[in-house]
Design an enzyme around this catalytic site. Structure first.
Site, PDB file in Angstrom:
ATOM      1  N   THR A 109       4.290   2.338   5.750  1.00 44.33           N
ATOM      2  CA  THR A 109       2.896   1.892   5.814  1.00 44.33           C
ATOM      3  C   THR A 109       2.153   2.772   6.812  1.00 44.33           C
ATOM      4  OG1 THR A 109       1.425   0.142   6.620  1.00 44.33           O
ATOM      5  CG2 THR A 109       3.685   0.041   7.395  1.00 44.33           C
TER       6      THR A 109
ATOM      7  N   ASP B 134       2.356  -0.915  12.029  1.00 46.18           N
ATOM      8  CA  ASP B 134       2.143  -2.230  12.639  1.00 46.18           C
ATOM      9  C   ASP B 134       3.403  -3.102  12.625  1.00 46.18           C
ATOM     10  OD1 ASP B 134       2.243  -2.552   9.917  1.00 46.18           O
ATOM     11  OD2 ASP B 134       0.474  -3.814   9.755  1.00 46.18           O
TER      12      ASP B 134
ATOM     13  N   ARG C 101      -6.417  -3.006   8.930  1.00 49.56           N
ATOM     14  CA  ARG C 101      -6.941  -4.364   8.709  1.00 49.56           C
ATOM     15  C   ARG C 101      -6.662  -5.272   9.888  1.00 49.56           C
ATOM     16  NH1 ARG C 101      -4.331  -6.145   3.295  1.00 49.56           N
ATOM     17  NH2 ARG C 101      -2.963  -4.568   4.115  1.00 49.56           N
TER      18      ARG C 101
ATOM     19  N   ASP D 275      -0.141   1.928   8.639  1.00 50.62           N
ATOM     20  CA  ASP D 275      -0.669   1.141   9.770  1.00 50.62           C
ATOM     21  C   ASP D 275       0.196   1.176  11.026  1.00 50.62           C
ATOM     22  OD1 ASP D 275      -2.788   0.414   8.208  1.00 50.62           O
ATOM     23  OD2 ASP D 275      -1.939  -1.507   7.586  1.00 50.62           O
TER      24      ASP D 275
ATOM     25  N   ASP E 194       5.027  -4.972   6.017  1.00 51.64           N
ATOM     26  CA  ASP E 194       5.605  -6.257   6.437  1.00 51.64           C
ATOM     27  C   ASP E 194       5.721  -7.251   5.288  1.00 51.64           C
ATOM     28  OD1 ASP E 194       2.810  -6.414   6.445  1.00 51.64           O
ATOM     29  OD2 ASP E 194       2.783  -8.009   7.940  1.00 51.64           O
TER      30      ASP E 194
ATOM     31  N   GLY F  53       0.836  -1.204   0.000  1.00 47.74           N
ATOM     32  CA  GLY F  53       0.000   0.000   0.000  1.00 47.74           C
ATOM     33  C   GLY F  53       0.866   1.247   0.000  1.00 47.74           C
TER      34      GLY F  53
ATOM     35  N   ARG G 147       0.983  -4.796  -5.628  1.00 48.10           N
ATOM     36  CA  ARG G 147       1.086  -6.082  -4.933  1.00 48.10           C
ATOM     37  C   ARG G 147       1.338  -7.107  -6.035  1.00 48.10           C
ATOM     38  NH1 ARG G 147      -0.629  -4.502   0.304  1.00 48.10           N
ATOM     39  NH2 ARG G 147      -2.206  -2.888   0.180  1.00 48.10           N
TER      40      ARG G 147
HETATM   41  P1  ATP Z   1       0.818  -2.753   3.581  1.00 47.48           P
HETATM   42  O1  ATP Z   1       1.249  -2.678   5.019  1.00 47.48           O
HETATM   43  O2  ATP Z   1       0.470  -1.430   3.031  1.00 47.48           O
HETATM   44  O3  ATP Z   1      -0.216  -3.820   3.306  1.00 47.48           O
HETATM   45  P2  ATP Z   1       2.783  -4.607   2.621  1.00 47.48           P
HETATM   46  O4  ATP Z   1       4.174  -4.432   2.165  1.00 47.48           O
HETATM   47  O5  ATP Z   1       2.583  -5.406   3.885  1.00 47.48           O
HETATM   48  O6  ATP Z   1       2.130  -3.166   2.729  1.00 47.48           O
HETATM   49  P3  ATP Z   1       1.745  -6.784   1.021  1.00 47.48           P
HETATM   50  O7  ATP Z   1       0.689  -6.814  -0.030  1.00 47.48           O
HETATM   51  O8  ATP Z   1       1.602  -7.690   2.190  1.00 47.48           O
HETATM   52  O9  ATP Z   1       1.916  -5.249   1.446  1.00 47.48           O
HETATM   53  O10 ATP Z   1       3.162  -7.150   0.333  1.00 47.48           O
HETATM   54  C1  ATP Z   1       3.607  -6.417  -0.787  1.00 47.48           C
HETATM   55  C2  ATP Z   1       4.256  -7.351  -1.765  1.00 47.48           C
HETATM   56  O11 ATP Z   1       5.421  -7.948  -1.157  1.00 47.48           O
HETATM   57  C3  ATP Z   1       3.420  -8.542  -2.214  1.00 47.48           C
HETATM   58  O12 ATP Z   1       2.488  -8.223  -3.207  1.00 47.48           O
HETATM   59  C4  ATP Z   1       4.502  -9.494  -2.717  1.00 47.48           C
HETATM   60  O13 ATP Z   1       4.928  -9.111  -3.998  1.00 47.48           O
HETATM   61  C5  ATP Z   1       5.640  -9.247  -1.714  1.00 47.48           C
HETATM   62  N1  ATP Z   1       5.605 -10.272  -0.667  1.00 47.48           N
HETATM   63  C6  ATP Z   1       4.772 -10.354   0.388  1.00 47.48           C
HETATM   64  N2  ATP Z   1       4.998 -11.463   1.110  1.00 47.48           N
HETATM   65  C7  ATP Z   1       6.021 -12.109   0.486  1.00 47.48           C
HETATM   66  C8  ATP Z   1       6.728 -13.330   0.735  1.00 47.48           C
HETATM   67  N3  ATP Z   1       6.437 -14.115   1.780  1.00 47.48           N
HETATM   68  N4  ATP Z   1       7.714 -13.667  -0.117  1.00 47.48           N
HETATM   69  C9  ATP Z   1       8.022 -12.894  -1.172  1.00 47.48           C
HETATM   70  N5  ATP Z   1       7.396 -11.743  -1.459  1.00 47.48           N
HETATM   71  C10 ATP Z   1       6.408 -11.347  -0.648  1.00 47.48           C
END
Ligand code: ATP
Length: 332
Positions: free
Chosen positions: A126, A130, A172, A128, A103, A11, A72
């Site tokens: 982020t 979190d 979330r 959040d 994360d 995000g 994503r």
């Molecule tokens: P937000 O806190 O805004 O949700 P985020 O970084 O946690 O941000 P995610 O959608 O969980 O958002 O992860 C972003 C991208 O990171 C995913 O779409 C994927 O490409 C990659 N990713 C997430 N988990 C993994 C994993 N276990 N291994 C490899 N790549 C990952």
């Protein structure tokens, strides 16, 4: 280290642009070449790369969102997808990578470090807030200010019409935004995923408040709240709408619901977000130059530091009960 790349993932969050600006200019200051990657990990797989110069990040320090675009990408979670990404980076001569995201994005950083020669580090971006091991993630300050501004406006109309308003904010899995903005905005009730409640408790407090002469009631609810009305939430597609229905049904009061939605993610970053983002990003470049990898930049006690990604992505208890109790006392 000669050439580093930077991407934003997950995000978007206000403050990502000042972070990108700082990565690029700090790296150039230290004699490195910089490659920008569009669309997060998707851009790594599709080789959506472009060279970044000092001027590439001109006039972005004040802009929300991310000039690198975010995405994503499910393919990056597969070994085959990541292999394409590593081959693209090797072909381009990239030996260091800075990832700005939440994360999930940091889990991607761990994979890159475990499976390739590329040294990757993360910056927490982020709204959040979190992540563990840091008091602060880029974007949270701007998001909090946006929510509080919305609460102020809703309070005006709630008072004029002596109504109850349910306001749903983002979060979330975490009630951090709801808790902090509920305190700052003077909400009567703060509902978060981490703390159990019954709709009857909420309704009783609203009724008592109006009996004592309160002109309005503001209930702040995080989007991640499920219990105790998971079926209603499912039906309405949102806990805020479900709570609004329950209050109407149980108290007979006129109740309105506002779902703040994506406006919480936009907007010009606050001074705090710009400052922390600039400092964190500079530190990320410095640790890459120092040969470090698999680390996240953190912010603790007003100092920028470094921690292991493994520790940062551990699920944390994000609710500070002292703050929660204080918000309750102040809203009596
Ligand atoms: P937000 O806190 O805004 O949700 P985020 O970084 O946690 O941000 P995610 O959608 O969980 O958002 O992860 C972003 C991208 O990171 C995913 O779409 C994927 O490409 C990659 N990713 C997430 N988990 C993994 C994993 N276990 N291994 C490899 N790549 C990952």
């Amino acid at each position: 280290m000669k050439k580093i790349a930077v991407l934003t993932s997950g995000g978007d969050a206000p403050g990502m642009n000042p972070a990108i600006r700082s990565v690029v200019r700090t790296a150039i200051y230290h004699g490195l070449e910089v490659v920008g990657i569009r669309h997060g990990y998707k851009g790594l797989i599709e080789k959506d790369f472009f060279p970044m110069k000092r001027g590439s990040v001109a006039d972005i320090v004040q802009r929300g969102g991310t000039i690198l675009l975010s995405a994503r990408c499910e393919e990056f979670k597969t070994e085959a997808g990541r292999k394409k990404a590593y081959a693209n980076m090797q072909e381009e001569g990239i030996d260091g990578l800075v990832v700005i995201g939440g994360d999930g994005s940091l889990r991607g950083v761990q994979k890159i470090n475990a499976e390739s020669d590329i040294k990757a580090v993360g910056i927490p971006g982020t709204i959040d807030n979190d992540l563990a091991c840091t008091d602060y993630t880029i974007g949270v300050d701007t998001a909090m200010n946006t929510i509080v501004e919305a609460i102020n406006k809703i309070r005006d109309t709630a008072t004029s019409h002596e109504r109850t308003f349910v306001i749903e904010c983002m979060g979330r899995d975490s009630g951090y935004l709801a808790l902090m903005t509920g305190l700052a905005g003077g909400a009567e009730y703060i509902l978060v995923p981490e703390i159990d409640f019954t709709p009857q408790q909420v309704c009783d407090k609203i009724t008592q408040g109006f009996k004592r002469g309160k002109l309005h009631s503001l209930i702040l609810i995080a989007e991640g709240v499920k219990a105790p009305f998971a079926d209603l939430t499912e039906y309405h597609g949102s806990p805020g709408m479900a709570m609004g229905d329950l209050i109407r049904e149980k108290t007979g009061m006129e109740t309105r619901v506002t779902i703040l939605g994506h406006l919480q993610r936009g907007g010009s970053p606050t001074a705090t977000d710009r400052i922390v983002a600039s400092r964190m990003a500079a530190k990320a470049v410095e640790i890459l130059l120092d040969g470090q990898r698999d680390k996240m930049i953190n912010y603790l006690n007003n100092s920028i530091g470094v921690c292991e990604i493994e520790n940062a992505i551990k699920k944390t208890e994000t609710i500070n009960m002292d703050i929660y109790n204080l918000a309750n006392i102040l809203s009596m």
